[in-house]
Scaffold this motif. Structure first.
Motif, mmCIF file in Angstrom:
data_model
loop_
_atom_site.group_PDB
_atom_site.id
_atom_site.type_symbol
_atom_site.label_atom_id
_atom_site.label_comp_id
_atom_site.label_asym_id
_atom_site.label_seq_id
_atom_site.Cartn_x
_atom_site.Cartn_y
_atom_site.Cartn_z
ATOM 1 N N TYR A 280 -53.399 13.607 126.361
ATOM 2 C CA TYR A 280 -53.855 14.101 125.063
ATOM 3 C C TYR A 280 -53.128 13.235 124.051
ATOM 4 O O TYR A 280 -52.147 12.565 124.390
ATOM 5 C CB TYR A 280 -53.528 15.598 124.893
ATOM 6 C CG TYR A 280 -52.269 16.013 125.630
ATOM 7 C CD1 TYR A 280 -51.014 15.619 125.168
ATOM 8 C CD2 TYR A 280 -52.324 16.748 126.811
ATOM 9 C CE1 TYR A 280 -49.853 15.947 125.857
ATOM 10 C CE2 TYR A 280 -51.164 17.067 127.508
ATOM 11 C CZ TYR A 280 -49.934 16.671 127.013
ATOM 12 O OH TYR A 280 -48.790 16.989 127.696
ATOM 13 N N ARG A 296 -57.479 17.775 123.363
ATOM 14 C CA ARG A 296 -57.406 19.238 123.485
ATOM 15 C C ARG A 296 -58.682 19.894 122.926
ATOM 16 O O ARG A 296 -58.616 20.987 122.324
ATOM 17 C CB ARG A 296 -56.166 19.807 122.763
ATOM 18 C CG ARG A 296 -54.803 19.321 123.208
ATOM 19 C CD ARG A 296 -54.234 19.948 124.475
ATOM 20 N NE ARG A 296 -54.834 21.168 124.916
ATOM 21 C CZ ARG A 296 -54.356 22.392 124.694
ATOM 22 N NH1 ARG A 296 -53.234 22.563 124.048
ATOM 23 N NH2 ARG A 296 -54.958 23.447 125.175
ATOM 24 N N ARG A 298 -61.739 22.091 122.979
ATOM 25 C CA ARG A 298 -62.160 23.224 123.816
ATOM 26 C C ARG A 298 -62.814 24.294 122.954
ATOM 27 O O ARG A 298 -62.552 24.382 121.765
ATOM 28 C CB ARG A 298 -60.959 23.790 124.585
ATOM 29 C CG ARG A 298 -59.877 24.346 123.697
ATOM 30 C CD ARG A 298 -58.494 24.116 124.308
ATOM 31 N NE ARG A 298 -57.478 24.909 123.583
ATOM 32 C CZ ARG A 298 -56.888 24.522 122.460
ATOM 33 N NH1 ARG A 298 -57.193 23.380 121.880
ATOM 34 N NH2 ARG A 298 -56.003 25.306 121.872
ATOM 35 N N GLN B 198 -48.858 20.572 124.480
ATOM 36 C CA GLN B 198 -48.996 21.262 125.767
ATOM 37 C C GLN B 198 -47.732 22.063 126.033
ATOM 38 O O GLN B 198 -46.631 21.507 126.062
ATOM 39 C CB GLN B 198 -49.202 20.271 126.917
ATOM 40 C CG GLN B 198 -49.158 20.977 128.285
ATOM 41 C CD GLN B 198 -49.329 20.065 129.494
ATOM 42 O OE1 GLN B 198 -49.413 18.851 129.363
ATOM 43 N NE2 GLN B 198 -49.354 20.665 130.673
ATOM 44 N N PHE B 202 -52.111 23.778 132.438
ATOM 45 C CA PHE B 202 -53.475 24.023 131.966
ATOM 46 C C PHE B 202 -54.243 24.951 132.906
ATOM 47 O O PHE B 202 -54.059 24.930 134.120
ATOM 48 C CB PHE B 202 -54.231 22.695 131.819
ATOM 49 C CG PHE B 202 -53.893 21.973 130.546
ATOM 50 C CD1 PHE B 202 -54.531 22.308 129.362
ATOM 51 C CD2 PHE B 202 -52.907 20.997 130.514
ATOM 52 C CE1 PHE B 202 -54.213 21.666 128.171
ATOM 53 C CE2 PHE B 202 -52.579 20.344 129.333
ATOM 54 C CZ PHE B 202 -53.234 20.682 128.159
ATOM 55 N N ASP B 206 -59.297 24.831 129.934
ATOM 56 C CA ASP B 206 -58.647 23.807 129.092
ATOM 57 C C ASP B 206 -57.650 24.375 128.081
ATOM 58 O O ASP B 206 -57.146 23.640 127.230
ATOM 59 C CB ASP B 206 -59.657 22.891 128.389
ATOM 60 C CG ASP B 206 -60.237 21.855 129.348
ATOM 61 O OD1 ASP B 206 -59.683 21.699 130.458
ATOM 62 O OD2 ASP B 206 -61.231 21.212 128.999
ATOM 63 N N TYR B 207 -57.382 25.666 128.163
ATOM 64 C CA TYR B 207 -56.266 26.235 127.413
ATOM 65 C C TYR B 207 -55.028 26.148 128.314
ATOM 66 O O TYR B 207 -55.142 26.144 129.543
ATOM 67 C CB TYR B 207 -56.531 27.703 127.032
ATOM 68 C CG TYR B 207 -57.463 27.826 125.856
ATOM 69 C CD1 TYR B 207 -56.985 28.153 124.593
ATOM 70 C CD2 TYR B 207 -58.828 27.573 125.992
ATOM 71 C CE1 TYR B 207 -57.835 28.231 123.500
ATOM 72 C CE2 TYR B 207 -59.688 27.640 124.904
ATOM 73 C CZ TYR B 207 -59.184 27.970 123.662
ATOM 74 O OH TYR B 207 -60.025 28.040 122.583
ATOM 75 N N THR B 208 -53.847 26.092 127.683
ATOM 76 C CA THR B 208 -52.626 26.174 128.487
ATOM 77 C C THR B 208 -52.333 27.642 128.793
ATOM 78 O O THR B 208 -52.833 28.550 128.123
ATOM 79 C CB THR B 208 -51.420 25.590 127.722
ATOM 80 O OG1 THR B 208 -51.260 26.306 126.495
ATOM 81 C CG2 THR B 208 -51.610 24.105 127.450
ATOM 82 N N GLU B 211 -51.007 29.395 125.779
ATOM 83 C CA GLU B 211 -52.038 29.826 124.827
ATOM 84 C C GLU B 211 -52.718 31.105 125.310
ATOM 85 O O GLU B 211 -52.942 32.044 124.530
ATOM 86 C CB GLU B 211 -53.053 28.691 124.611
ATOM 87 C CG GLU B 211 -52.447 27.530 123.806
ATOM 88 C CD GLU B 211 -53.144 26.187 123.953
ATOM 89 O OE1 GLU B 211 -52.744 25.243 123.243
ATOM 90 O OE2 GLU B 211 -54.074 26.069 124.782
ATOM 91 N N ALA B 231 -55.585 30.502 120.107
ATOM 92 C CA ALA B 231 -54.238 29.932 119.965
ATOM 93 C C ALA B 231 -54.201 28.471 120.370
ATOM 94 O O ALA B 231 -54.888 28.056 121.305
ATOM 95 C CB ALA B 231 -53.253 30.717 120.830
ATOM 96 N N THR B 232 -53.382 27.691 119.649
ATOM 97 C CA THR B 232 -53.043 26.328 120.062
ATOM 98 C C THR B 232 -51.519 26.210 119.994
ATOM 99 O O THR B 232 -50.928 26.462 118.940
ATOM 100 C CB THR B 232 -53.700 25.278 119.145
ATOM 101 O OG1 THR B 232 -55.112 25.452 119.199
ATOM 102 C CG2 THR B 232 -53.340 23.859 119.603
#
Lengths: 337, 337
Positions: A280, A296, A298, B198, B202, B206-208, B211, B231-232
């Motif tokens: 990323y 990132r 999404r 990050q 993951f 594709d969210y961690t 998040e 959330a990011t």
């Protein structure tokens, strides 16, 4: 091929020096170049290709025979010198906040609204760094899907506040590591190992000028005066590269792969989005990459056509110096000089 | 007054050490205390009041006669040892991700949902650090105005990733200043003078995980399983204190002064919001302040009942150790031990 007489005003600052580097890198067609700064810097020499240019001050007539003057000397200097430069015959490309919201003055990111250059009256404004990288991405999304609302939060580099700010962060960092007292001069608070949720001064509505620049300049550049957009700007202890998290609500539905393809093929944007391989965009990547880096990407499931993404670009180059030089190149290509 | 037998599991980690400090600071009613860690730390001594406690490993029977075991040893250890502790008679307050989303297990921030402790079956989960500070603010807003949608972006401290992560950032910082090579071991990328978008690994969407923790844990704690929230999460080069920018859409209209008063009077929240005097919360403030600090509160004009704000709290204390000790205190006060 025609060559041009240039002036760089604020030539000794971080952005000014970057402008000189970029002119060389891009082999800009220069006949003669003047480097202008404040009295403090007058007489200094600046290396430029095989020359040593002497820094001069902006005396009367200094802009005579100059075709294009690239200004990066702050709002007060721009307000004073840009009208002089215009009167003496130069086209001014100004990186300050002085003229950006003036309705008669084009505010331009070449990839987004180069067409606005056609109506220039010898002064052209370069947008704010954090705005430039955002509109680079918003433009293709707006064209294909329409923008319903944008929420942007920034992670901005210290170099955006100038060389003294960078020096202060590095001094504070050294002091912290030696357990010595940390001193603030440029910043109101410690910036080493800390974030400051204020960039530029506050307005009556409790937003900072930086936040309102992102809102108002974006509306002007995209020609969407009522675009629903809000911003929170935070300075973080990073040297180069502004980071931004965008939460975007589109007007129409989208497929994530089509949206990523659109980003990928947009000019001077690079999609770096392979999270499982830890890929990323990073702010450090922008030290050697002039593109706007997006990743990132999404779906935001908290609303119908929502996207979350992260982007970063070099704040001194695409966010300032490079965009200014691109404007100059565009003027030449389109016979607007 | 009754006193209790405690165990601290993961006692040598950043959070474990903070738990021990907080037990002393708050004069927790302790009869006996065991400090438990992995074999690597066994035999080490930890100062605690006027004692030197010897670090032991979690052998069979170690939790017998323990009333409350405060776990901060990661998900794998919790999955293995919490059932043992429960079986041997202790109540577990676990700081890991092991049990948080288990429907039968309370996930508690005492100021927000202490009531959920009543149904505990000897295991109680402590939420994620970045979730705790956010729900502290969302709860009073939800009660008075209702929440329509929440967008959160984090500016998270390196200490959230443990002592090795902090050491790595400091080593990288020193290397950068000496222009030496920067090495990454704990982090996949340079964290000194850089941000990493990050935190944790993951997921398929594709969210961690970080998040998704913020999304799912918030819904559980507020008992709003369908709350619209996204959330990011970004790691920034700050040592202590997580920063968060919240963009909140309320269900009902609000007056800004009434909303600020509500924040001000909410338990263990402090409003620091005097921008013209450069007063807003800083992550460094959380080194000596256990409250959740809120500032930059202002209307978001891009929608009807929108707010933007910035908040920060100490991720090791209110975000972990302090919240766990508060849960233990709450169990005692309400005769739930």
């Amino acid at each position: 091929m025609r060559k041009y007489n240039l002036a760089v005003v604020g030539a000794t600052g971080l952005v000014g020096r970057e402008i000189l580097k970029i002119l060389v890198e891009r082999d800009f067609p220069i006949k003669k170049i003047k480097v202008i700064a404040s009295e403090n810097s007058a007489g200094k020499k600046i290396e430029f290709k095989d020359q040593k240019l002497e820094v001069i001050t902006a005396t009367k007539g200094v802009f005579k025979e100059i075709d294009i003057a690239l200004f990066s000397a702050g709002t007060e200097v721009a307000k004073k010198l840009a009208p002089q430069a215009k009167k003496e015959g130069a086209i001014v490309i100004d990186n300050s906040n002085a003229f950006r919201m003036d309705k008669k003055i084009p505010l331009v990111v070449p990839e987004v609204n180069a067409v606005d250059l056609k109506i220039h009256q010898k002064i052209i404004a370069n947008p704010n760094c954090s705005t430039i990288q955002m509109v680079m991405l918003l433009k293709p999304l707006a064209q294909k899907y329409g923008l319903k609302r944008v929420v942007v939060n920034t992670y901005q580099a210290v170099s955006g506040a100038g060389k003294k700010a960078v020096d202060e962060m590095l001094e504070q960092t050294k002091a912290y590591l030696k357990e010595e007292k940390i001193e603030n001069k440029h910043f109101k608070h410690q910036i080493a190992f800390n974030a400051i949720p204020q960039i530029d001064t506050f307005m009556d509505n409790d937003y900072t000028k930086e936040e309102m620049k992102m809102i108002n300049e974006t509306r002007k550049i995209l020609a969407k005066p009522k675009l629903a957009i809000t911003a929170t700007c935070v300075r973080i202890p990073v040297i180069f590269g502004h980071g931004e998290v965008l939460n975007i609500e589109l007007k129409s539905s989208y497929k994530i792969e089509a949206l990523k393809s659109l980003i990928k093929k947009s000019p001077n944007i690079e999609l770096i989005d392979d999270p499982l391989n830890y890929r990323y965009p990073l702010q450090t990547d922008t030290e050697t990459n002039d593109n706007v880096l997006v990743g990132r990407v999404r779906r935001d499931n908290s609303l119908k056509n929502g996207i979350n993404l992260w982007l970063t670009a070099n704040n001194l180059r695409k966010g300032a110096a490079l965009n200014a030089v691109q404007i100059a190149e565009n003027l030449i290509t389109n016979n607007l000089v």
